[in-house]
Design an enzyme around this catalytic site. Structure first.
Site, short mmCIF file in Angstrom:
data_model
loop_
_atom_site.label_atom_id
_atom_site.label_comp_id
_atom_site.label_asym_id
_atom_site.label_seq_id
_atom_site.Cartn_x
_atom_site.Cartn_y
_atom_site.Cartn_z
N SER A 1 40.45 40.29 35.68
CA SER A 1 39.63 39.08 35.57
C SER A 1 39.33 38.48 36.93
O SER A 1 38.69 37.44 37.02
CB SER A 1 40.37 38.05 34.72
OG SER A 1 41.56 37.69 35.39
N CYS A 2 39.83 39.10 38.01
CA CYS A 2 39.73 38.41 39.30
C CYS A 2 38.90 39.15 40.34
O CYS A 2 37.88 38.66 40.78
CB CYS A 2 41.13 38.16 39.85
SG CYS A 2 42.17 37.32 38.67
#
Ligand code: UGA
Length: 422
Positions: A263-264
């Site tokens: 998610s990053c």
């Protein structure tokens, strides 16, 4: 100290529970009733090693609510830990950050005394001082840096290692503008012995992006060198062992393979590219980092086709669905483009992951999911290793065709073994 944490994803939960373990009182705030119930029952709503023990040990020091007023009135510091997902064009979606700033602002209107708001969510430089500040000021009728404090404190937690990372940070970065906020945050972080870097607010925001962009660059660089090594018959892992020993470089994040998900890293690199575009800059390196990363997983299918002329009707096994081991998170997992491509080629897919099947089956409900890694191995015509779960190092691969995206050495016993970059 009394802390409230807005947003109970892995960052909010680990941060809040970490502070509870250090003796602080913590109120978690989230709108998801199911999450609140789980947290109040001391059950972690996500899988993260060490989290459940942390919850059990600190049961008396925290609780969860959806009531902002209650949380703000009963704490002196609030951490905003809500998600900042990507929009279609790669820019960041601030809707959760804005919504929590509004609620914090409203609650501050009814509160006396100095309250510090800390943005921990990853936001682009300028967001805290422009967007967050303006919303809180408007809603509360108070002035930032005079009536309430505002700071940025980026997180560097890795999923799957987040609890350990919280207690053993390489450094703590705090972006501030007023002395009172600085004193309060220095007190909160006083139990940590690592370097603490105090900067202005937008520098702290940029440190987070530059950090993740550099990690992503290291990975794409390792993959590019790995692709060249593959053609030359050189083991790229040996190469980076040599390179990493240079103290100016450092050996971490050179594991070549099928690239970065999660998610990053992908989201942050894309957001930085979009921001650079807005500023009239062309970030050539960052664009190439994403390009290499998108091509990398598909190389597994190309290697598979070296050994199977057509994939139509063949059963292809996928070992690993999570974006990395020790998490159930499948966001931007490399397994997604791989399964899409296999289905496009009309292969039959059978997959296994120790933790991520539930999440993956929400995206791909119609592929088959096995009960164990060995079942996938036994029932497939060929196998793709997509996530390096430890247990995949104990399977029996004899007699199989294996394309390995993550370097599971045991799989070399297969009849045909192809490493993606080695
Ligand atoms: C990343 C950063 O590492 C954290 O410092 C940061 O706090 C976090 O993003 C965030 O911004 O919240 P995370 O996404 O949990 O953490 O995962 P990483 O361990 O960084 O792995 C990301 C991806 O890169 C995974 O898909 C992994 O398989 C891949 N990777 C990692 C490689 O392909 N090679 C490597 O050498 C390292």
């Amino acid at each position: 100290m009394e802390i409230s944490v807005i947003g109970c994803g892995y960052v909010g939960l680990v941060t809040g529970l970490g502070f509870a373990e250090l003796g602080n009182s913590v109120i978690f705030v989230d709108s998801d009733e199911f999450k609140l119930k789980l947290i109040n029952a001391l059950k972690p709503p996500i899988y993260e090693p060490g989290l459940e023990e942390l919850m059990r040990r600190n049961g008396g020091r925290f609780y969860a609510t959806n009531d902002y007023q209650e949380a703000i009135s009963n704490s002196e510091i609030s951490f905003i830990c809500v998600g900042t997902p990507s929009k279609e064009d790669g820019s960041i979606d601030l809707s959760h950050v804005k919504a929590s700033a509004r609620q914090i602002g409203e609650s501050l209107r009814n509160k006396d005394g100095y309250h510090v708001v800390v943005v921990k969510s990853t936001v682009l430089p300028g967001t805290t001082e422009n967007v967050v500040r303006q919303i809180i000021e408007e809603m509360s009728g108070k002035k930032a840096f005079i009536d309430f404090g505002l700071a940025v404190n980026p997180e560097f937690l890795r999923e799957g290692n987040a609890v350990e990372d919280f207690f053993n940070p390489d450094r703590i970065v705090i972006g501030i503008r007023d002395e009172k906020t600085r004193e309060i945050l220095e007190e909160l972080y006083s139990p940590f012995n690592c370097p603490k870097l105090i900067t202005d607010i937008k520098t702290a925001e940029m440190i987070k992006y530059a950090n993740n962009a550099f990690l992503a660059t290291k990975i794409s660089f390792a993959n590019e060198i790995g692709n060249i090594c593959k053609k030359l018959g050189i083991d790229v892992y040996e190469v980076f062992k040599g390179v990493g020993l240079d103290h100016r470089i450092n050996p971490a994040f050179f594991r070549a393979g099928i690239g970065f998900g999660g998610s990053c890293l992908p989201k942050d690199v894309r957001a930085l590219i979009a921001k650079a575009g807005e500023l009239g800059e062309e970030p050539k390196i960052l664009k190439a980092v994403i390009e290499v990363n998108e091509r990398q997983p598909l190389r597994m299918i190309e290697l598979l086709k070296k050994h199977m002329s057509s994939l139509e009707g063949k059963t292809i096994g996928i070992l690993g669905l999570a974006f990395k081991p020790d998490t159930d998170d499948v966001r931007e997992s490399r397994a997604i483009p791989i399964v899409e491509k296999l289905l496009e080629e009309k292969a039959k897919v059978i997959a296994y992951d120790p933790k991520a099947i539930d999440n993956f089956s929400k995206i791909f409900p119609h592929i088959e999911y096995a009960k164990s890694g060995q079942e996938v191995v036994d029932r497939s015509d060929a196998l793709l290793i997509v996530t390096e779960w430890k247990e995949f190092g104990e399977l029996n691969y004899r007699g199989k065709i294996v394309v390995d995206g993550r370097r599971i050495d045991k799989a070399r016993e297969a009849l045909v073994y192809e490493g993606v970059c080695w």
